[in-house]
Design an enzyme around this catalytic site. Structure first.
Site, PDB file in Angstrom:
ATOM      1  N   CYS A  35       6.348 -33.212 -12.955  1.00  0.00           N
ATOM      2  CA  CYS A  35       6.003 -33.831 -11.678  1.00  0.00           C
ATOM      3  C   CYS A  35       5.936 -35.342 -11.942  1.00  0.00           C
ATOM      4  O   CYS A  35       5.155 -35.792 -12.788  1.00  0.00           O
ATOM      5  CB  CYS A  35       4.657 -33.294 -11.191  1.00  0.00           C
ATOM      6  SG  CYS A  35       4.011 -34.173  -9.759  1.00  0.00           S
TER       7      CYS A  35
ATOM      8  N   CYS B   4       6.807 -38.445  -3.992  1.00  0.00           N
ATOM      9  CA  CYS B   4       7.390 -37.551  -5.003  1.00  0.00           C
ATOM     10  C   CYS B   4       8.199 -38.420  -5.960  1.00  0.00           C
ATOM     11  O   CYS B   4       9.244 -38.966  -5.572  1.00  0.00           O
ATOM     12  CB  CYS B   4       8.281 -36.523  -4.308  1.00  0.00           C
ATOM     13  SG  CYS B   4       9.133 -35.465  -5.481  1.00  0.00           S
TER      14      CYS B   4
END
Ligand SMILES: N[C@@H](CCC[C@H](N)C(=O)O)C(=O)O
Length: 319
Positions: free
Chosen positions: A225, A76
């Site tokens: 993202c 992430c």
């Protein structure tokens, strides 16, 4: 009682739980249940995922990231910046390493990308275009700018892992409903994407400047993202006008980041640079088995929020 920090990278928001500082010992099932319970935007705290900060034998800390549906991701990028900030500020060193599921990654505090914004850079690797690394079932070893059978006749995609799975398409204009439709279809196609996939639409805004929006596996549409912006920068460098070894400005719905693509031999490495903003610190009382929870205390970090608003205003003026 659980202490946490509500933070975000480019508006991609997380609940950061430091298991080391708080001596928490959750089971795997508890981490999954906490993610589903607390990320819920209606009945929970509300966030795109949980970042668990854990002890590492090979780095200053280990990050594990769970999506709001309780699934765990390999990586992430926006979350790693938040964990980098958390560890760097308590450790005192500006440059450290953090263990993630697939790699030990270098992270550091760097020059602000916008005035007043503490900025962190994280390495995004390993990068691979081999479809088996996503995994993706496809007739060839790589899927570069191709139609993916069953997804859509209107878009061509490039598949890559960074190392979580992504497909990226370059469009003239991002139509959000198309992104949602394709994102849902791709994540309901286990015969093509057995572990799901993050789907991004990229609009080229100019030389070395792009806009990216992503439908995230395990979450849905998000403000940004980090791994997707990194993957999109790489794809639009190979197929579009971006330069290697140059900060590419990536505008998103929640702000902006810079991504730098480096190529050594045939291997790519991407650096993702951006904010890691703490919105508030909180303590809650949670009963995982009954799914009940209550606020105990919160402290809002107003000046960080205000400074970030200015970056966000600037970023939206750039689209
Ligand atoms: N938002 C993250 C990626 C989170 C994981 C992703 N949804 C997945 O399942 O791969 C980022 O900033 O990279």
């Amino acid at each position: 009682m659980i202490n946490f920090i509500k933070c975000h990278g480019s508006g991609n928001d997380f609940i950061l739980i430091d298991e080391i500082a708080n001596s928490y010992t959750f089971s795997e099932e508890e981490r999954r249940q906490l993610s589903v319970l607390l990320c819920d935007r209606k009945n929970g705290v509300g966030s795109d995922g949980i970042l668990f900060v854990m002890k590492s034998d090979v780095a200053e800390a280990r990050m594990r990231m769970f999506n709001s549906d309780g699934t765990e991701a390999e990586m992430c990028g926006n979350g790693l910046r938040c964990v980098a900030r958390h560890i760097i500020q308590s450790d005192g060193r500006a440059s450290i390493h953090i263990e993630t599921e697939k790699a030990v990654l270098a992270v550091e505090q760097v020059e602000p990308i916008y005035k007043g914004i503490d900025t962190f850079s994280v390495d995004i690797e390993p990068v691979s275009f081999e479809v088996e690394t996503l995994p993706m079932n496809y007739e060839k070893a790589e899927a570069m700018d191709v139609e993916i059978p069953g997804l859509s006749h209107d878009f061509t995609f490039t598949a890559l892992s960074v190392p979580n799975p992504h497909i990226v398409t370059i469009v003239d204009e991002v139509v959000q409903q198309d992104l949602i439709d394709i994102g849902e279809k791709a994540n309901n196609s286990p015969s093509v994407f057995p572990k799901g996939v993050n789907v991004s639409f990229v609009q080229i805004l100019g030389k070395n400047k792009i806009f990216v929006q992503t439908f995230e596996r395990g979450v849905g549409l998000t403000n940004a993202c980090g791994t997707a912006m990194s993957a999109s920068t790489l794809v639009s460098t190979i197929l579009g006008p971006n330069d290697l070894e140059t900060p590419i400005v990536v505008i998103n719905k929640g702000g902006l980041v810079n991504c730098v693509v480096e190529k050594a031999d045939r291997r790519y490495k991407i650096q993702l640079r951006g904010n890691a903003t703490n919105v508030y610190s909180a303590s809650i009382d949670v009963n995982i088995s009954t799914s009940e929870w209550n606020w105990i205390e919160t402290e809002t970090h107003h000046s960080e929020i205000d400074k970030y608003e200015k970056l966000k205003e600037y970023a939206s003026s750039q689209i």
